[in-house]
Design a protein around this motif. Structure first.
Motif, PDB file in Angstrom:
ATOM      1  N   ARG A 153       0.832  -1.215   0.000  1.00 30.36           N
ATOM      2  CA  ARG A 153       0.000   0.000   0.000  1.00 30.36           C
ATOM      3  C   ARG A 153       0.862   1.258   0.000  1.00 30.36           C
ATOM      4  N   SER A 154       1.867   1.275   0.844  1.00 33.61           N
ATOM      5  CA  SER A 154       2.697   2.478   0.928  1.00 33.61           C
ATOM      6  C   SER A 154       3.508   2.678  -0.349  1.00 33.61           C
ATOM      7  N   GLU A 158       3.210   6.016  -2.829  1.00 37.89           N
ATOM      8  CA  GLU A 158       4.364   6.854  -3.169  1.00 37.89           C
ATOM      9  C   GLU A 158       4.718   6.829  -4.653  1.00 37.89           C
TER      10      GLU A 158
END
Length: 165
Positions: A153-154, A158
């Protein structure tokens, strides 16, 4: 009498805290569905695109696989259709010849703001990975994409090329 109330209060507090921990654990588990605990791992440059595709959760099946470009080596790609529970997603993994070529493709995707019919696309190493929801929510698409060890997810938040400005 006082002792019984104290024991009841402690028992109720303990039960509430255990339930709260279970809810928190379930929430975290939903956000880190990858086999590597929610950490994006850069795929090996020699991995075939099919190895980088997300593993389908129990409610989705891969109903179609198509190759793009060459089937092995540089510039190979794999497109997959995931279907189930009324949802349908298209996911693609494309391996470029080298890091420079992958960067050029990623830059072009970011500049144009589109790639195939994908809603999300990210570059990781020599791979460009993306997907689109034919039916189903963006959140369901993200939940599917992070089932690839190359994404989390991160990492998507990004590196989403479609969200680039």
């Amino acid at each position: 009498m006082r002792r019984r109330r104290l024991v009841q209060a402690v028992t109720a507090g303990l039960a509430a805290s255990v339930a709260g921990c279970s809810d928190l654990e379930a929430d975290l588990r939903g956000q880190t569905e990858t086999s590597n605990g929610g950490v994006a791992i850069e795929p090996n440059d020699d991995d075939p695109p099919r190895a980088v595709l997300p593993k389908p959760p129990g409610y989705l099946d891969i109903t179609e696989l198509r190759s793009t470009g060459s089937s092995i080596g540089a510039n190979a790609g794999q497109l997959a259709t995931y279907e189930g529970d009324g949802d349908s997603f298209q996911v693609g993994v494309f391996r470029m010849e080298n890091d420079s070529q992958a960067t050029k493709l990623a830059d072009r995707i970011a500049d144009q703001g589109r790639f195939y019919s994908f809603d999300i696309a990210a570059r990781h190493g020599v791979f460009v990975i993306g997907g689109g929801a034919e039916t189903g929510s963006r959140e369901s698409l993200v939940s599917l994409l992070i089932r690839s060890d190359a994404l989390s997810r991160s990492y998507l938040a990004e590196h989403d090329l479609m969200a680039a400005e």
